[in-house]
Design a protein around this motif. Structure first.
Motif, PDB file in Angstrom:
ATOM      1  N   VAL A   1     -10.991 -46.999  44.206  1.00 54.61           N
ATOM      2  CA  VAL A   1     -11.248 -45.650  44.693  1.00 54.61           C
ATOM      3  C   VAL A   1     -12.367 -45.050  43.851  1.00 54.61           C
ATOM      4  CG1 VAL A   1     -10.287 -43.351  45.039  1.00 54.61           C
ATOM      5  CG2 VAL A   1      -8.872 -45.367  45.468  1.00 54.61           C
ATOM      6  N   LEU A   2     -13.438 -44.604  44.509  1.00 53.42           N
ATOM      7  CA  LEU A   2     -14.636 -44.157  43.799  1.00 53.42           C
ATOM      8  C   LEU A   2     -14.703 -42.640  43.622  1.00 53.42           C
ATOM      9  CD1 LEU A   2     -17.221 -46.509  45.525  1.00 53.42           C
ATOM     10  CD2 LEU A   2     -16.017 -46.869  43.361  1.00 53.42           C
ATOM     11  N   CYS A   3     -14.265 -41.885  44.620  1.00 57.44           N
ATOM     12  CA  CYS A   3     -14.305 -40.428  44.486  1.00 57.44           C
ATOM     13  C   CYS A   3     -13.351 -39.781  45.466  1.00 57.44           C
ATOM     14  CB  CYS A   3     -15.723 -39.884  44.688  1.00 57.44           C
ATOM     15  SG  CYS A   3     -16.427 -40.250  46.312  1.00 57.44           S
ATOM     16  N   MET A   4     -13.017 -38.516  45.219  1.00 59.17           N
ATOM     17  CA  MET A   4     -12.138 -37.760  46.097  1.00 59.17           C
ATOM     18  C   MET A   4     -12.372 -36.274  45.896  1.00 59.17           C
ATOM     19  SD  MET A   4      -9.848 -36.182  43.897  1.00 59.17           S
ATOM     20  CE  MET A   4      -8.651 -35.683  45.114  1.00 59.17           C
ATOM     21  N   ASP A   5     -11.902 -35.487  46.870  1.00 57.24           N
ATOM     22  CA  ASP A   5     -11.977 -34.038  46.735  1.00 57.24           C
ATOM     23  C   ASP A   5     -10.960 -33.416  47.684  1.00 57.24           C
ATOM     24  OD1 ASP A   5     -12.746 -31.575  45.862  1.00 57.24           O
ATOM     25  OD2 ASP A   5     -14.764 -31.634  46.688  1.00 57.24           O
ATOM     26  N   TRP A   6     -10.536 -32.188  47.340  1.00 62.41           N
ATOM     27  CA  TRP A   6      -9.619 -31.431  48.191  1.00 62.41           C
ATOM     28  C   TRP A   6     -10.393 -30.741  49.300  1.00 62.41           C
ATOM     29  CZ3 TRP A   6      -4.330 -31.164  47.911  1.00 62.41           C
ATOM     30  CH2 TRP A   6      -3.728 -31.673  46.761  1.00 62.41           C
ATOM     31  N   CYS A   7      -9.797 -30.655  50.474  1.00 64.09           N
ATOM     32  CA  CYS A   7     -10.355 -29.833  51.536  1.00 64.09           C
ATOM     33  C   CYS A   7     -10.009 -28.370  51.257  1.00 64.09           C
ATOM     34  CB  CYS A   7      -9.786 -30.251  52.895  1.00 64.09           C
ATOM     35  SG  CYS A   7     -10.245 -31.930  53.390  1.00 64.09           S
TER      36      CYS A   7
END
Length: 280
Positions: free
Chosen positions: A66-72
């Motif tokens: 997993v490289l990146c993530m963010d909240w909506c």
């Protein structure tokens, strides 16, 4: 010539020496302001108690790093990307569950981690083309639309259809809940969009014009719910006044069918996708 070169070297050395002297003076002035450490200031602040955090959800579905993530912005969904080439949108409230619509005439709720079918929803008489989850605060329901010209509202806990609407004359390609969750809109190959009030249990508006002869492929509401954006197979996007039922704008630019569109979480923009391989 040699004298000139020597003079330049002496000037450069003099400038370097002067620069170092100025840096030293700056450090001295900075040190005068550094009269206390952060931890010394913090001695007057009440200490935190024991800080305990727990893992609430483990979202499994990626097949590589997993490289990146963010909240909506809705504070519920999470978007992640991975070296497996996938971008996944997660519902952090319902853990590893996804809802799907199928060409076999059913909808299904799945556990992503185990691949297990948790609940199936039977009632459509043909391919199910679209679905939309109700806003989280309005309960565990979703609406689906299909080639049987029906829009059906389902209870996710019981698996039962709780409301059904059949006023379109052709396939329903898109459904979208009104922001309050009390109504939903649909877009159809019959070249109309329609609004259904769930409390009144009936259709309350039709958005159409004689000049519109191509199907509506995707719909979404503005943040306030006053506008309905609809993408059509004639490459256009029509904007409707939800209350008045009139078209307030028409947007051109795509060079093929508008297949999807979504309003941004803060309501300041919307994005459309097309068979012309572009997003706008």
């Amino acid at each position: 010539m040699a004298t000139e070169g020597l003079h330049e070297n002496e000037t450069l050395a003099s400038l370097k020496s002067e620069a170092e002297s100025l840096k030293g003076k700056l450090e001295e002035e900075r040190a005068k302001l550094h009269d206390v450490e952060l931890h010394q200031v913090a001695e007057r602040v009440e200490a935190l108690g024991q800080f305990v955090m727990k893992t609430r959800r483990t979202l499994k579905g990626h097949g590589n790093k997993v490289l990146c993530m963010d909240w909506c912005k809705d504070k519920r969904r999470i978007v992640s990307s991975s070296q497996d080439g996938k971008v996944i949108v997660w519902d952090s409230f319902t853990t590893n569950k996804i809802l799907t619509a199928s060409g076999d005439g059913t909808c299904a709720l799945w556990d992503v981690e185990s691949g297990q079918l948790l609940q199936s929803f039977h009632g459509h008489g043909a391919d199910v083309l679209c679905l939309d989850l109700a806003p989280s605060e309005t309960g565990n329901t979703f609406v689906s639309g299909g080639c049987d010209k029906k829009a059906m509202v389902w209870d996710m806990r019981s698996g039962q259809c709780v409301q059904s609407f059949e006023t379109h004359d052709s396939d329903i390609n898109s459904v979208r809940y009104y922001p309050s969750g009390d109504a939903f809109a649909s877009g159809s190959d019959d070249a109309t969009c329609r609004l259904y009030d769930l409390r009144a249990d009936r259709e309350v508006a039709i958005y159409s014009k004689e000049s519109i002869i191509f199907g509506a492929s995707s719909v979404d509401f503005s943040l306030s719910g006053r506008l309905l954006f609809a993408g059509y197979n004639d490459y256009t996007i029509n904007v409707w006044d939800v209350l008045k039922g009139s078209r307030v704008s028409i947007l051109f630019g795509h060079e093929n069918r508008v297949s999807t569109l979504r309003v941004s979480p803060d309501g300041t923009a919307f994005c459309s996708g097309s068979w012309d391989h572009t997003l706008r």
